[in-house]
Design a protein around this motif. Structure first.
Motif, PDB file in Angstrom:
ATOM      1  N   UNK A   1       0.924  -1.325  -0.040  1.00  0.00           N
ATOM      2  CA  UNK A   1      -0.113   0.111  -0.130  1.00  0.00           C
ATOM      3  C   UNK A   1       0.846   1.344   0.132  1.00  0.00           C
ATOM      4  N   UNK A   2       0.481   2.268  -0.827  1.00  0.00           N
ATOM      5  CA  UNK A   2       1.341   3.578  -0.610  1.00  0.00           C
ATOM      6  C   UNK A   2       1.010   4.081   0.580  1.00  0.00           C
ATOM      7  N   UNK A   3       1.799   5.169   1.000  1.00  0.00           N
ATOM      8  CA  UNK A   3       1.592   5.860   2.223  1.00  0.00           C
ATOM      9  C   UNK A   3       0.185   6.388   2.441  1.00  0.00           C
ATOM     10  N   UNK A   4      -0.463   7.067   1.568  1.00  0.00           N
ATOM     11  CA  UNK A   4      -1.679   7.628   1.841  1.00  0.00           C
ATOM     12  C   UNK A   4      -2.564   6.613   2.469  1.00  0.00           C
ATOM     13  N   UNK A   5      -2.638   5.326   1.792  1.00  0.00           N
ATOM     14  CA  UNK A   5      -3.422   3.960   2.258  1.00  0.00           C
ATOM     15  C   UNK A   5      -2.837   3.754   3.618  1.00  0.00           C
ATOM     16  N   UNK A   6      -1.879   3.758   4.006  1.00  0.00           N
ATOM     17  CA  UNK A   6      -1.422   3.260   5.338  1.00  0.00           C
ATOM     18  C   UNK A   6      -1.808   4.233   6.246  1.00  0.00           C
ATOM     19  N   UNK A   7      -1.605   5.468   5.876  1.00  0.00           N
ATOM     20  CA  UNK A   7      -2.445   6.593   6.974  1.00  0.00           C
ATOM     21  C   UNK A   7      -3.744   6.725   7.142  1.00  0.00           C
ATOM     22  N   UNK A   8      -4.427   6.125   5.895  1.00  0.00           N
ATOM     23  CA  UNK A   8      -6.030   5.903   5.974  1.00  0.00           C
ATOM     24  C   UNK A   8      -6.391   4.780   7.148  1.00  0.00           C
ATOM     25  N   UNK A   9      -5.712   3.662   6.818  1.00  0.00           N
ATOM     26  CA  UNK A   9      -5.824   2.617   7.508  1.00  0.00           C
ATOM     27  C   UNK A   9      -5.489   2.832   9.097  1.00  0.00           C
ATOM     28  N   UNK A  10      -4.572   3.522   9.414  1.00  0.00           N
ATOM     29  CA  UNK A  10      -4.308   4.092  10.926  1.00  0.00           C
ATOM     30  C   UNK A  10      -5.501   4.895  11.411  1.00  0.00           C
ATOM     31  N   UNK A  11      -6.018   5.702  10.420  1.00  0.00           N
ATOM     32  CA  UNK A  11      -6.908   6.764  11.174  1.00  0.00           C
ATOM     33  C   UNK A  11      -8.608   6.124  10.952  1.00  0.00           C
ATOM     34  N   UNK A  12      -8.761   5.244  10.126  1.00  0.00           N
ATOM     35  CA  UNK A  12      -9.875   4.674  10.067  1.00  0.00           C
ATOM     36  C   UNK A  12     -10.330   3.635  10.823  1.00  0.00           C
ATOM     37  N   UNK A  13      -9.468   2.457  10.952  1.00  0.00           N
ATOM     38  CA  UNK A  13      -9.715   1.459  11.663  1.00  0.00           C
ATOM     39  C   UNK A  13     -10.216   1.841  13.145  1.00  0.00           C
ATOM     40  N   UNK A  14      -9.407   2.497  13.790  1.00  0.00           N
ATOM     41  CA  UNK A  14     -10.027   2.890  15.091  1.00  0.00           C
ATOM     42  C   UNK A  14     -11.349   3.441  15.252  1.00  0.00           C
ATOM     43  N   UNK A  15     -11.643   4.390  14.277  1.00  0.00           N
ATOM     44  CA  UNK A  15     -13.011   5.039  14.299  1.00  0.00           C
ATOM     45  C   UNK A  15     -14.099   3.955  13.894  1.00  0.00           C
ATOM     46  N   UNK A  16     -13.664   3.139  12.983  1.00  0.00           N
ATOM     47  CA  UNK A  16     -14.634   2.098  12.709  1.00  0.00           C
ATOM     48  C   UNK A  16     -14.867   1.079  13.716  1.00  0.00           C
ATOM     49  N   UNK A  17     -14.076   0.814  14.370  1.00  0.00           N
ATOM     50  CA  UNK A  17     -14.151  -0.039  15.796  1.00  0.00           C
ATOM     51  C   UNK A  17     -15.340   0.449  16.554  1.00  0.00           C
ATOM     52  N   UNK A  18     -15.047   1.747  16.785  1.00  0.00           N
ATOM     53  CA  UNK A  18     -16.162   2.449  17.567  1.00  0.00           C
ATOM     54  C   UNK A  18     -17.514   2.378  17.049  1.00  0.00           C
ATOM     55  N   UNK A  19     -17.750   2.382  15.576  1.00  0.00           N
ATOM     56  CA  UNK A  19     -18.842   2.332  15.101  1.00  0.00           C
ATOM     57  C   UNK A  19     -19.481   0.786  15.208  1.00  0.00           C
ATOM     58  N   UNK A  20     -18.549  -0.221  15.001  1.00  0.00           N
ATOM     59  CA  UNK A  20     -18.798  -1.306  15.126  1.00  0.00           C
ATOM     60  C   UNK A  20     -19.538  -1.777  16.447  1.00  0.00           C
ATOM     61  N   UNK A  21     -18.877  -1.230  17.627  1.00  0.00           N
ATOM     62  CA  UNK A  21     -19.276  -1.625  19.084  1.00  0.00           C
ATOM     63  C   UNK A  21     -20.710  -1.202  19.252  1.00  0.00           C
ATOM     64  N   UNK A  22     -21.171   0.026  18.586  1.00  0.00           N
ATOM     65  CA  UNK A  22     -22.443   0.352  18.835  1.00  0.00           C
ATOM     66  C   UNK A  22     -23.289  -0.370  17.887  1.00  0.00           C
ATOM     67  N   UNK A  23     -23.010  -0.852  16.546  1.00  0.00           N
ATOM     68  CA  UNK A  23     -23.976  -1.782  15.924  1.00  0.00           C
ATOM     69  C   UNK A  23     -23.829  -3.127  16.387  1.00  0.00           C
TER      70      UNK A  23
END
Length: 231
Positions: free
Chosen positions: A201-223
């Motif tokens: 993965x290029x750097x922008x995608x690796x940065x997106x993974x780092x930012x998006x995964x924790x946020x998505x975890x929180x969403x999943x906990x609610x759902x």
């Protein structure tokens, strides 16, 4: 209108396209379909507690899931299928798979409507309608994806060039909702697959993974309640 890809079929001895991305997309859809069916059945039966906030979170996730399925099959129809047809010629017949896709959109529309009704009036009746719609979609996806992987994957690997495949993947990514897709794909990988994805993965995608995964975890906990995601 989608600009056609300049197709150059794979020649014997050339590298084989890496179709891991498509495999993961299918895996993610089937995983979400299964767990959404289980969740909706528990909501309808009263086995899982929910308030209006959770009902709205569940409905929003179902809508995003429906949009993701729509994106996937539309991208296949408009981007991938023409490349496969031009590369493989008489060695592939995509008619049955295209017919399956035509059945999906009405089902997805019904599912979005059921989710909206559940969010507006959470209860046994609206949860049951949602559960039935999700189960029907799950069954359709299970059969369709199994057929697609058996009939299409070997054809891609034999007839589609690496360059054409990379162009297909690039165009599909540009049309995707990456904030929804990336964390789900990360969660569906094996450790070896995840290591490969991160390495390539290029750097922008690796940065997106780092930012998006924790946020998505929180969403999943609610759902869904407690969910384990790869970080």
């Amino acid at each position: 209108m989608t600009t056609p890809i300049d197709v150059r079929p794979r020649s014997a001895g050339e590298p084989v396209p890496d179709i891991l991305g498509m495999k993961l997309a299918h895996r993610v859809m089937l995983k979400d379909a299964a767990r959404l069916v289980a969740l909706a059945a528990d909501l309808a039966a009263g086995r899982t507690a929910y308030d209006r906030k959770r009902a709205q979170a569940v409905a929003a996730y179902v809508v995003d899931f429906a949009d993701s399925v729509h994106h996937h099959h539309t991208a296949e129809d408009e981007i991938l299928w023409p490349v496969i047809a031009a590369s493989a010629g008489p060695h592939i017949d995509l008619t049955a798979l295209t017919d399956d896709h035509s059945v999906l959109d009405p089902r997805l529309d019904q599912l979005r409507s059921a989710a909206t009704r559940f969010a507006a009036a959470p209860g046994e009746d609206t949860a049951t309608v949602l559960a039935v719609g999700l189960a029907e979609l799950r069954d359709l996806l299970n059969e369709h994806i199994a057929d697609e992987e058996v009939s299409v994957f070997p054809v891609i690997e034999e007839y589609v060039s690496v360059g054409n495949w990379q162009e297909v993947e690039s165009r599909i990514r540009k049309r995707a909702s990456l904030t929804f897709e990336i964390p789900r794909v990360v969660a569906a990988t094996t450790p070896a697959e995840y290591a490969t994805l991160r390495a390539e993965a290029p750097l922008p995608v690796r940065l997106m993974i780092a930012l998006l995964v924790p946020r998505f975890r929180r969403r999943e906990r609610v759902v869904f309640g407690s969910e384990t995601q790869r970080s």
